[in-house]
Design a protein around this motif. Structure first.
Motif, PDB file in Angstrom:
ATOM      1  N   TYR A 143       0.830  -1.213   0.000  1.00 26.36           N
ATOM      2  CA  TYR A 143       0.000   0.000   0.000  1.00 26.36           C
ATOM      3  C   TYR A 143       0.863   1.261   0.000  1.00 26.36           C
ATOM      4  CZ  TYR A 143      -3.844  -3.133   1.175  1.00 26.36           C
ATOM      5  OH  TYR A 143      -4.773  -4.143   1.163  1.00 26.36           O
ATOM      6  N   PHE A 144       2.032   1.214   0.662  1.00 26.90           N
ATOM      7  CA  PHE A 144       2.885   2.390   0.809  1.00 26.90           C
ATOM      8  C   PHE A 144       4.082   2.371  -0.132  1.00 26.90           C
ATOM      9  CE2 PHE A 144       0.974   1.571   5.028  1.00 26.90           C
ATOM     10  CZ  PHE A 144       0.220   2.728   5.150  1.00 26.90           C
ATOM     11  N   ASN A 145       4.130   1.379  -1.018  1.00 25.43           N
ATOM     12  CA  ASN A 145       5.272   1.266  -1.922  1.00 25.43           C
ATOM     13  C   ASN A 145       5.407   2.520  -2.777  1.00 25.43           C
ATOM     14  OD1 ASN A 145       6.249   0.253  -4.902  1.00 25.43           O
ATOM     15  ND2 ASN A 145       7.347  -0.733  -3.214  1.00 25.43           N
ATOM     16  N   CYS A 146       6.639   3.053  -2.774  1.00 25.69           N
ATOM     17  CA  CYS A 146       6.877   4.317  -3.471  1.00 25.69           C
ATOM     18  C   CYS A 146       7.401   4.033  -4.870  1.00 25.69           C
ATOM     19  CB  CYS A 146       7.849   5.183  -2.685  1.00 25.69           C
ATOM     20  SG  CYS A 146       7.936   6.894  -3.262  1.00 25.69           S
ATOM     21  N   SER A 147       6.512   3.686  -5.752  1.00 21.25           N
ATOM     22  CA  SER A 147       6.874   3.455  -7.149  1.00 21.25           C
ATOM     23  C   SER A 147       5.803   4.059  -8.041  1.00 21.25           C
ATOM     24  CB  SER A 147       7.024   1.956  -7.434  1.00 21.25           C
ATOM     25  OG  SER A 147       5.793   1.281  -7.227  1.00 21.25           O
ATOM     26  N   GLU A 148       6.171   4.379  -9.249  1.00 15.19           N
ATOM     27  CA  GLU A 148       5.227   5.022 -10.165  1.00 15.19           C
ATOM     28  C   GLU A 148       4.114   4.084 -10.596  1.00 15.19           C
ATOM     29  OE1 GLU A 148       7.487   6.498 -13.390  1.00 15.19           O
ATOM     30  OE2 GLU A 148       8.581   7.997 -12.191  1.00 15.19           O
ATOM     31  N   THR A 149       4.341   2.799 -10.522  1.00 19.94           N
ATOM     32  CA  THR A 149       3.327   1.835 -10.950  1.00 19.94           C
ATOM     33  C   THR A 149       2.355   1.458  -9.835  1.00 19.94           C
ATOM     34  OG1 THR A 149       4.833   0.016 -10.418  1.00 19.94           O
ATOM     35  CG2 THR A 149       4.873   0.867 -12.675  1.00 19.94           C
ATOM     36  N   ASN A 150       2.550   1.995  -8.647  1.00 25.49           N
ATOM     37  CA  ASN A 150       1.669   1.663  -7.528  1.00 25.49           C
ATOM     38  C   ASN A 150       0.388   2.499  -7.617  1.00 25.49           C
ATOM     39  OD1 ASN A 150       0.544   0.789  -5.146  1.00 25.49           O
ATOM     40  ND2 ASN A 150       2.047   1.790  -3.806  1.00 25.49           N
ATOM     41  N   PRO A 151      -0.781   1.858  -7.796  1.00 23.96           N
ATOM     42  CA  PRO A 151      -2.023   2.622  -7.930  1.00 23.96           C
ATOM     43  C   PRO A 151      -2.646   3.039  -6.596  1.00 23.96           C
ATOM     44  CG  PRO A 151      -2.479   0.300  -8.196  1.00 23.96           C
ATOM     45  CD  PRO A 151      -0.997   0.416  -7.987  1.00 23.96           C
ATOM     46  N   SER A 152      -2.046   2.646  -5.483  1.00 23.56           N
ATOM     47  CA  SER A 152      -2.629   2.942  -4.184  1.00 23.56           C
ATOM     48  C   SER A 152      -2.606   4.437  -3.888  1.00 23.56           C
ATOM     49  CB  SER A 152      -1.870   2.191  -3.079  1.00 23.56           C
ATOM     50  OG  SER A 152      -2.325   2.572  -1.800  1.00 23.56           O
ATOM     51  N   LEU A 153      -3.647   4.906  -3.206  1.00 18.00           N
ATOM     52  CA  LEU A 153      -3.682   6.306  -2.786  1.00 18.00           C
ATOM     53  C   LEU A 153      -2.634   6.604  -1.722  1.00 18.00           C
ATOM     54  CD1 LEU A 153      -7.552   6.849  -2.567  1.00 18.00           C
ATOM     55  CD2 LEU A 153      -6.008   7.586  -4.387  1.00 18.00           C
ATOM     56  N   GLU A 154      -2.157   5.565  -1.033  1.00 16.97           N
ATOM     57  CA  GLU A 154      -1.153   5.738   0.020  1.00 16.97           C
ATOM     58  C   GLU A 154       0.257   5.519  -0.497  1.00 16.97           C
ATOM     59  OE1 GLU A 154      -3.384   4.456   4.096  1.00 16.97           O
ATOM     60  OE2 GLU A 154      -2.880   2.815   2.732  1.00 16.97           O
ATOM     61  N   ALA A 155       0.462   5.534  -1.801  1.00 15.72           N
ATOM     62  CA  ALA A 155       1.803   5.348  -2.359  1.00 15.72           C
ATOM     63  C   ALA A 155       2.734   6.445  -1.859  1.00 15.72           C
ATOM     64  CB  ALA A 155       1.742   5.355  -3.886  1.00 15.72           C
TER      65      ALA A 155
END
Length: 287
Positions: A154-166
């Motif tokens: 959920y907190f993964n800091c990548s451009e492909t992460n669609p989570s609002l908590e990126a």
């Protein structure tokens, strides 16, 4: 006799107190397990409810042996209770010594478990509450640094992460949390993209492993006192159980001695015809 009763009921009262405490632990664990969402996947290493149930169940059965053995003067139950306590005591001492000798490996293993807990942060409500409590209590974030939260999906800091908590961190990492009617749970959004100096103004940047080790080193007296108190209680239970077993043996020997003396007096008694034969009749008198 008075000393024997004191030992007996002191052991029973101590075991009864721990028996009630273990029942409360099991009840709390079962309640937490039932109240949890049904689709949550639990693992023993991270689920506090299962840990409570396991510890409470072990304590429950151990203290049942102590209570029944003390109340019924059963040497078999008391020996079982004493043996289990001695094994637990030796295991605690052994784990403490090994932990001190292999402290680096213990820290590495602890770090791995904490990272694993970060990965399952959103999957288990009890685990989530526990991590939030630790981060607020020790004013820390992540394991080694706040960027460890990027391991969580959920907190993964990548451009492909669609989570609002990126690229965010949990709200428990935020500095200056004050009791409010509505908690600002978005205070850690986008923090992982910030630089170190600017991130320190928003969240705690120190890792929880480092903070916990620092707290333990600066509170050795408290930690040692708690550990010593636990060992002292266990030693008292061991001594009480051993003393009652010894007193039971003494009482059994007294009973056997009294029975042997009673049988000896019966054999020597002149009022028992089966033991003392009748005198032979005189030949002159009979003639």
């Amino acid at each position: 006799m008075q000393g024997y009763r004191s030992i007996k009921y002191s052991l029973f009262c101590c075991c009864y107190v721990f028996w009630v405490a273990s029942s409360v632990l099991v009840a709390a664990g079962v309640y937490a397990k039932i109240a949890k969402e049904k689709d949550v996947i639990d693992t023993l290493t991270v689920d506090p409810a299962l840990v409570l149930i396991l510890i409470g169940s072990v304590m429950f059965f151990i203290n049942v042996f102590g209570c029944l053995g003390a109340l019924r003067n059963a040497k078999c139950l008391l020996r079982t209770f004493l043996g289990i306590l001695l094994v637990i005591l030796l295991l605690q001492i052994g784990v403490t010594v090994l932990g001190y000798i292999f402290s680096e490996k213990v820290i590495q293993r602890t770090e791995q478990l904490m990272l694993r807990a970060l990965v399952g942060y959103r999957e288990d409500l009890d685990l989530e509450n526990a991590i939030d409590f630790i981060q607020k209590k020790f004013q820390c974030c992540g394991v080694q640094a706040f960027t460890d939260w990027s391991l969580n999906a959920y907190f993964n800091c990548s451009e492909t992460n669609p989570s609002l908590e990126a690229c965010a961190v949990p709200f428990s990492c935020c500095t200056g949390l004050q009791p409010q009617t509505v908690m600002n749970t978005m205070c850690g959004y986008g923090v992982q993209r910030a630089e170190g100096s600017s991130a320190q103004e928003e969240v705690y940047t120190a890792g929880c492993l480092e903070q916990i080790l620092w707290w333990s080193k600066h509170h050795l007296l408290l930690v040692g006192g708690l550990a010593g108190a636990l060992l002292l209680v266990e030693l008292c239970l061991v001594c009480l159980a051993a003393a009652q077993i010894s007193r039971i043996r003494v009482e059994q020997r007294r009973v056997e001695q009294r029975r042997a003396e009673s049988r000896q007096r019966r054999k020597e008694s002149p009022w028992l015809p089966a033991v003392r034969p009748f005198p032979e009749p005189d030949a002159n008198t009979s003639s």
